[in-house]
Design a protein around this motif. Structure first.
Motif, PDB file in Angstrom:
ATOM      1  N   ASP A 156     -12.408 153.686  58.556  1.00 34.23           N
ATOM      2  CA  ASP A 156     -12.833 154.773  57.677  1.00 34.23           C
ATOM      3  C   ASP A 156     -11.635 155.419  56.985  1.00 34.23           C
ATOM      4  N   ASP A 208     -14.233 159.340  53.963  1.00 34.21           N
ATOM      5  CA  ASP A 208     -15.562 159.091  54.522  1.00 34.21           C
ATOM      6  C   ASP A 208     -15.955 160.158  55.532  1.00 34.21           C
ATOM      7  N   ARG A 209     -14.970 160.768  56.153  1.00 40.04           N
ATOM      8  CA  ARG A 209     -15.221 161.830  57.126  1.00 40.04           C
ATOM      9  C   ARG A 209     -13.982 162.714  57.221  1.00 40.04           C
ATOM     10  N   ARG A 237     -16.827 173.146  54.869  1.00 41.98           N
ATOM     11  CA  ARG A 237     -17.617 171.917  55.017  1.00 41.98           C
ATOM     12  C   ARG A 237     -18.908 172.040  54.220  1.00 41.98           C
ATOM     13  N   ASP A 239     -18.356 166.465  54.653  1.00 42.36           N
ATOM     14  CA  ASP A 239     -19.247 166.126  55.760  1.00 42.36           C
ATOM     15  C   ASP A 239     -19.280 164.607  55.936  1.00 42.36           C
ATOM     16  N   PRO A 240     -19.257 164.109  57.176  1.00 44.46           N
ATOM     17  CA  PRO A 240     -19.199 164.865  58.440  1.00 44.46           C
ATOM     18  C   PRO A 240     -17.792 165.373  58.740  1.00 44.46           C
TER      19      PRO A 240
END
Length: 243
Positions: free
Chosen positions: A138, A46-47, A100, A106-107
């Motif tokens: 996450d 997720d990140r 990225r 991202d993020p």
């Protein structure tokens, strides 16, 4: 939770604008980096957290600018991680920010560690990171940017091929390929400095974070070579969700 660790080199020539159209030697490593970034994305993070080393002598976590460019490497390709200000971005941060954007990671937030940070302090930073991710809902990926030895060929940046550099680099490649966190944690700062290993602190932080996760790891190496005399590794560690 920690979902995946992606290992890539901190090679400016990954950026096509810097390499130029005649730099065919860059194509295999760039393709491998694209592949491991794709593998990491497929793990469903997720990140992302970028783990890299500072360019300048420092210890501990280093605060850098959130945006910058590759101008000092020949072409000012601009990249961005966040809105923060500070000293110029290290090469590892520039590469992470470029990936990225290129790979859709991202993020992404940076964790840049001073290149002189002692192994025990890297372990503490990594354990704290890993503990925080254990308690996190996450799915998080680590993008770990760093190079191996710089004296692997006769015309390497280190000036020549040194068997001591080759042996150290081979040990690092094997450790990444086997998800051998203990060997990475035990890398000697003096030996790494002598052989031009730029990735030590990033690898040691990542190794400690994975140890803290306490889950089985599937390791996959897509590239391990030295096209310009420097050890480049593109690999992934995928953590088992079922444990």
């Amino acid at each position: 939770m920690l979902a995946v660790v992606v290992f890539v080199p901190s090679a400016p020539l990954l950026v096509p604008e810097l390499a130029g159209p005649a730099a065919f030697d860059t194509e295999p490593v760039r393709a491998a980096v694209d592949d491991v970034v794709g593998d990491g994305r497929a793990a469903g993070a997720d990140r992302w957290i970028l783990v890299g080393a500072s360019d300048d002598p420092a210890t501990g976590v280093v605060q850098e600018s959130g945006s910058g460019g590759f101008g000092r490497f020949g072409v000012d390709v601009r990249v961005r991680l966040h809105d923060g200000t500070g000293p110029r971005m290290s090469l590892s941060a520039l590469i992470g920010a470029w990936l990225r954007e290129r790979g859709g990671l991202d993020p992404m937030e940076p964790l840049i560690v001073g290149r002189d940070t002692a192994p025990g302090d890297c372990a503490t930073l990594g354990a704290g990171l890993g503990q925080g991710l254990r308690d996190c809902a996450d799915r998080v990926g680590l993008l770990v940017v760093g190079d191996g030895s710089y004296a692997l060929t006769p015309k390497s940046p280190g000036g020549e091929r040194r068997e001591s550099a080759v042996a150290l680099n081979d040990a690092i490649v094997a450790a990444v390929g086997d998800a051998d966190t203990r060997t990475l944690a035990a890398l000697d700062p003096q030996a790494c400095a002598a052989e031009g290993v730029a990735g030590r602190v990033a690898w040691q932080v990542a190794a400690a974070a994975v140890e803290q996760a306490g889950r089985p790891v599937v390791a996959k190496t897509r590239y391990a070579d030295a096209p310009f005399g420097v050890g480049y590794i593109a690999a992934t560690w995928t953590l088992d969700d079922r444990s």
